[in-house]
Structures are given as C-alpha cells and as structure tokens.
Scaffold this active site. Structure first.
Site, PDB file in Angstrom:
ATOM      1  N   ILE A 167      43.560  37.493  40.435  1.00 29.86           N
ATOM      2  CA  ILE A 167      44.091  37.655  41.785  1.00 29.86           C
ATOM      3  C   ILE A 167      45.131  36.569  42.018  1.00 29.86           C
ATOM      4  O   ILE A 167      44.893  35.398  41.715  1.00 29.86           O
ATOM      5  CB  ILE A 167      42.969  37.530  42.843  1.00 29.86           C
ATOM      6  CG1 ILE A 167      41.948  38.652  42.665  1.00 29.86           C
ATOM      7  CG2 ILE A 167      43.547  37.556  44.250  1.00 29.86           C
ATOM      8  CD1 ILE A 167      40.725  38.506  43.541  1.00 29.86           C
ATOM      9  N   GLY A 204      42.263  30.598  35.542  1.00 26.40           N
ATOM     10  CA  GLY A 204      41.109  30.177  36.321  1.00 26.40           C
ATOM     11  C   GLY A 204      40.947  30.894  37.649  1.00 26.40           C
ATOM     12  O   GLY A 204      40.033  30.607  38.403  1.00 26.40           O
ATOM     13  N   HIS A 205      41.849  31.836  37.970  1.00 28.84           N
ATOM     14  CA  HIS A 205      41.804  32.481  39.302  1.00 28.84           C
ATOM     15  C   HIS A 205      42.014  33.985  39.186  1.00 28.84           C
ATOM     16  O   HIS A 205      43.092  34.469  39.499  1.00 28.84           O
ATOM     17  CB  HIS A 205      42.901  31.890  40.189  1.00 28.84           C
ATOM     18  CG  HIS A 205      42.684  32.136  41.639  1.00 28.84           C
ATOM     19  ND1 HIS A 205      43.190  33.221  42.314  1.00 28.84           N
ATOM     20  CD2 HIS A 205      41.992  31.427  42.557  1.00 28.84           C
ATOM     21  CE1 HIS A 205      42.861  33.155  43.584  1.00 28.84           C
ATOM     22  NE2 HIS A 205      42.140  32.078  43.757  1.00 28.84           N
ATOM     23  N   PHE A 206      41.187  34.725  38.893  1.00 28.60           N
ATOM     24  CA  PHE A 206      39.864  34.581  38.289  1.00 28.60           C
ATOM     25  C   PHE A 206      39.936  35.318  36.967  1.00 28.60           C
ATOM     26  O   PHE A 206      40.432  36.440  36.955  1.00 28.60           O
ATOM     27  CB  PHE A 206      38.796  35.183  39.194  1.00 28.60           C
ATOM     28  CG  PHE A 206      38.753  34.534  40.561  1.00 28.60           C
ATOM     29  CD1 PHE A 206      38.083  33.323  40.735  1.00 28.60           C
ATOM     30  CD2 PHE A 206      39.397  35.093  41.650  1.00 28.60           C
ATOM     31  CE1 PHE A 206      38.031  32.714  41.976  1.00 28.60           C
ATOM     32  CE2 PHE A 206      39.355  34.484  42.896  1.00 28.60           C
ATOM     33  CZ  PHE A 206      38.678  33.290  43.063  1.00 28.60           C
TER      34      PHE A 206
END
Length: 155
Positions: free
Chosen positions: A59, A52-54
């Site tokens: 990152i 989810g990041h990203f």
C-alpha cells in the site's frame, strides 16, 4: 484525464530539489498559472518503501501521498513564477510546512497512477496554502489542505 505532458520530469527537476527515491511526481498534465495544477505519479512495484509497507499487500504510504501533493503544490508555485518571467536560475527553496484536514479515504497500490491535484488558496507573505486531492481514476485516495513556505521567495 488528459495524458498530455505539459511539463516533463526534467523540467520538474529544475524546480524541485527532490530526487529519487523521494521525488513523487512524474509529469505535469494540466497547469493554470497561479491557480491549478495536475500531476501524475505511477506507483512502481520496486519502490523501496514497499519492502516494509506492507510486503504481503503493498500500500502506498499516506505520508508519501501527502508529500507527493506537497511537491505538486510546490510545482504550481514554481512553474507559475517561471512562466510569468519572475523566475531566476536558482532553484526555489520550497519547504512543506503543514498538512491540515488531510483525510485518507482509499489505499493506492503498485501499478496504479496517482493523479495529484493542487489548487492555490491564499498566501500570507511567504506562506502559501493549497487545496489538494489525490485520486486513481475516479477513486479519491486523499484530500485536504497543505501549507508551503518559500524561502527568499525566489526561483
């Protein structure tokens, strides 16, 4: 950077209560008791936070870089106690209390190896402050100051 392992993952796990997926230190490569420590962390593509990041451009979250620096600081305290003979068989109760002046300068990505550096600044009873910096090669990722609390002051 010196790639020599001073303390292994097994020795790290004897000091820190963290375990995957929240253990963010792979090994210790430099150590000066009560003064300075440098750890490394390979950022792995399959780490759960990258879902989810990203997803399109992964990152490493700044909060996790900060936690890796807090863990590194706790290891400076713990290994210093251990090598001085002040340790016990009980693992320390180390808590991340505050991050002040943390600045995130550059992102870091899967496949990179973070160098995590912590230097002891001072203590007030069971509160310990550290100057910290994360970098990949010569690129600074984050830097600032952290405070840790040691419960019962034992390791």
């Amino acid at each position: 950077m010196n790639d020599k392992t001073v303390f292994t993952l097994e020795e790290i796990c004897a000091i820190l209560p963290h375990r995957p997926p929240f253990l963010f230190v792979d090994k210790i490569v430099r150590f000066v008791p009560d003064k300075h420590i440098e750890a490394t962390r390979l950022i792995r593509e399959d780490e759960p936070h990258f879902a989810g990041h990203f997803p399109q451009k992964k990152i490493m979250p700044g909060v996790l870089v900060t936690d890796a620096l807090a863990q590194t600081s706790g290891l400076l305290w713990g290994f210093s106690k251990k090598v001085s003979g002040q340790g016990t068989t009980e693992p320390p109760q180390i808590f991340f209390l505050a991050a002040s002046t943390m600045k995130f300068i550059n992102p870091s990505y899967p496949g990179e190896t973070l160098s995590l550096v912590s230097s002891f600044e001072r203590n007030f009873g069971t509160l310990f402050t550290y100057a910290v910096e994360a970098h990949v090669k010569h690129k600074i990722i984050a830097k600032g100051n952290l405070t840790l609390a040691m419960i019962n002051g034992s390791i």
